[in-house]
Design an enzyme around this catalytic site. Sequence first.
Site, short mmCIF file in Angstrom:
data_model
loop_
_atom_site.label_atom_id
_atom_site.label_comp_id
_atom_site.label_asym_id
_atom_site.label_seq_id
_atom_site.Cartn_x
_atom_site.Cartn_y
_atom_site.Cartn_z
N SER A 135 -3.71 6.49 4.97
CA SER A 135 -3.03 6.13 3.99
C SER A 135 -2.16 7.35 3.64
CB SER A 135 -4.02 5.86 2.55
OG SER A 135 -3.16 5.65 1.62
N LYS A 161 -0.52 3.44 6.62
CA LYS A 161 -0.23 2.73 5.23
C LYS A 161 0.49 3.72 4.35
CE LYS A 161 -3.44 2.05 1.52
NZ LYS A 161 -4.82 1.38 1.10
N LEU A 162 1.56 3.18 3.88
CA LEU A 162 2.34 3.84 3.01
C LEU A 162 2.25 3.46 1.44
CD1 LEU A 162 5.89 3.61 5.07
CD2 LEU A 162 3.96 5.31 5.28
N LYS A 163 2.10 4.37 0.72
CA LYS A 163 1.95 4.12 -0.66
C LYS A 163 3.37 3.91 -1.15
CE LYS A 163 -2.43 4.52 -1.64
NZ LYS A 163 -3.28 3.36 -2.29
N ASP A 188 1.01 0.02 0.26
CA ASP A 188 0.09 -0.37 -0.59
C ASP A 188 0.59 -0.12 -2.13
OD1 ASP A 188 -1.93 -0.69 -2.61
OD2 ASP A 188 -3.42 0.72 -1.50
N ASN A 190 -0.75 -0.58 -5.24
CA ASN A 190 -1.69 -0.38 -6.27
C ASN A 190 -1.24 -1.10 -7.72
OD1 ASN A 190 -2.19 2.43 -4.64
ND2 ASN A 190 -3.77 1.36 -5.43
N GLU A 213 -0.34 -4.60 0.22
CA GLU A 213 -1.63 -4.46 -0.31
C GLU A 213 -1.11 -4.59 -1.88
OE1 GLU A 213 -3.99 -1.47 1.35
OE2 GLU A 213 -5.36 -1.24 -0.52
N ASP A 238 -6.91 -5.75 -3.23
CA ASP A 238 -7.73 -4.68 -3.22
C ASP A 238 -8.15 -4.45 -4.70
OD1 ASP A 238 -8.88 -2.06 -3.56
OD2 ASP A 238 -7.04 -0.77 -3.03
N LYS A 262 -13.87 -2.22 -0.53
CA LYS A 262 -14.45 -0.82 -0.78
C LYS A 262 -15.84 -1.28 -1.55
CE LYS A 262 -9.83 1.06 -1.94
NZ LYS A 262 -8.92 1.30 -2.79
N GLY A 290 -10.57 2.92 1.34
CA GLY A 290 -10.99 4.57 1.18
C GLY A 290 -10.61 4.88 -0.07
C1 NPQ Z 1 -6.26 2.46 -2.23
N1 NPQ Z 1 -6.93 4.79 -1.62
O1 NPQ Z 1 -6.22 2.01 -1.24
C2 NPQ Z 1 -6.83 3.76 -2.64
C3 NPQ Z 1 -6.19 4.46 -3.79
C4 NPQ Z 1 -6.68 5.63 -4.33
C5 NPQ Z 1 -6.89 5.72 0.39
O2 NPQ Z 1 -4.90 4.64 -0.34
C6 NPQ Z 1 -8.97 9.75 -6.29
C7 NPQ Z 1 -10.14 8.89 -6.20
C8 NPQ Z 1 -7.78 9.47 -5.91
C9 NPQ Z 1 -9.50 7.51 -5.63
C10 NPQ Z 1 -5.94 7.97 -4.91
C11 NPQ Z 1 -6.21 4.96 -0.43
C12 NPQ Z 1 -7.64 8.16 -5.42
C13 NPQ Z 1 -8.43 7.29 -5.05
C14 NPQ Z 1 -5.78 6.67 -4.52
C15 NPQ Z 1 -7.91 6.01 -4.84
O3 NPQ Z 1 -5.59 1.91 -3.09
MG MG Z 2 -5.20 -0.22 -2.12
#
Ligand code: NPQ
Ligand code: MG
Length: 369
Positions: A135, A161-163, A188, A190, A213, A238, A262, A290
Amino acid sequence: MSRIRNLDLRLIALPLVRPFRTSFGEDTTKDAILLRLETDVAEGWGECVAGPEPGYSEEFNEEAWITLRDHIAPRILDSDISSEELADALAGVRGHPMAKATVEMALLDAELRAAGRSLAEHLGAERDRVACGVSVGITSTVEELLRQVEGYVSEGYQRIKLKIEPGTDVERVRAVREANPDMLLSVDANAAYAPEDVDVFRALDELELLMIEQPLFYEDLLQHAKLQREIRTPLCLDESIRSAADAAAAIELGACRIVNIKQGRVGGLLEAKRVHDVGLSAGVPVWCGGMLETGIGRAANLALAGLPGFTLPGDTSASRRYFREDLTDPFVLDEDGTMAVPAGPGLGVVPHADRVERATVRLERLGKN
Ligand code: NPQ
Ligand code: MG
């Protein structure tokens, strides 16, 4: 049957190799609660996936700490409750899946360590290596994003995966796609978009993405179902999926075609397996998400990702993606983009005591000691 004698709650801070930015915030250290659980016969470790802020979900470290100390610990200390019985024992604590999952992980680790069995075997894992993705956080420039992606691709990651967030999306993703025409690529959000942003998703729909996502508000399955009807690219949920029941509802509604699992978000590894089972029987691919876990939570994720329904590369990246020095021996990515599922008893890893000490910000011992 063994008795749960004490619980050590510990807040740790571990520097990240680079800041991680999402649509809900930026972190430069991994701040997490670790739990060490001691029974008559074994110890077990659990890692809470909550962060310092309630940005990803309602849970955050300070409240998870209080929930663990004042509401969860009193229900299990000095008892012989097993991991199978834990959910019932904690039924009086509504919600707080991340806090509950922390204890379940530690209890499973202790039980399986005592029995000499691995978590992977216990959960029903069928492979000893899993496909890994990575990610990539939101960067300040396109150039920086392309540079980071190129680095991860050369390390062998099988999916990038790009945020994304409003304003930092289509153009960025297109640039990465043009530089990597055949890469498995996903995005993703969020939950940062609204139904009115449908044109962004129509544009992303042209970029042959593996999935989009969590584009919309986490409580809104209906709008995700409507968006899914507008685009070809599979939606993946997610934040919206907090249980096997949520997964069944989302799939039946057509709100997603892929599920991110998760363990912390759904209240533990046992519920995560049930979410997996829902996906498997519906023919919906699942993959392991993750939360920037240290080696403790990372080991649990890899065990879970060994289950047969996990057919897409997970956010199960190597330790060095996040940390210069992990708390455990590092998880290393093979050149083929896979990582080994831990095979030792329990989680199959133990954190190094000196590293844990150095990372500790606060420690509280619960129980008789
Ligand atoms: C997700 N993770 O899939 C999360 C979001 C995320 C790897 O993209 C601290 C603790 C910072 C948990 C930042 C990935 C975080 C966190 C992002 C979870 O949406
Ligand atoms: Mg996510």
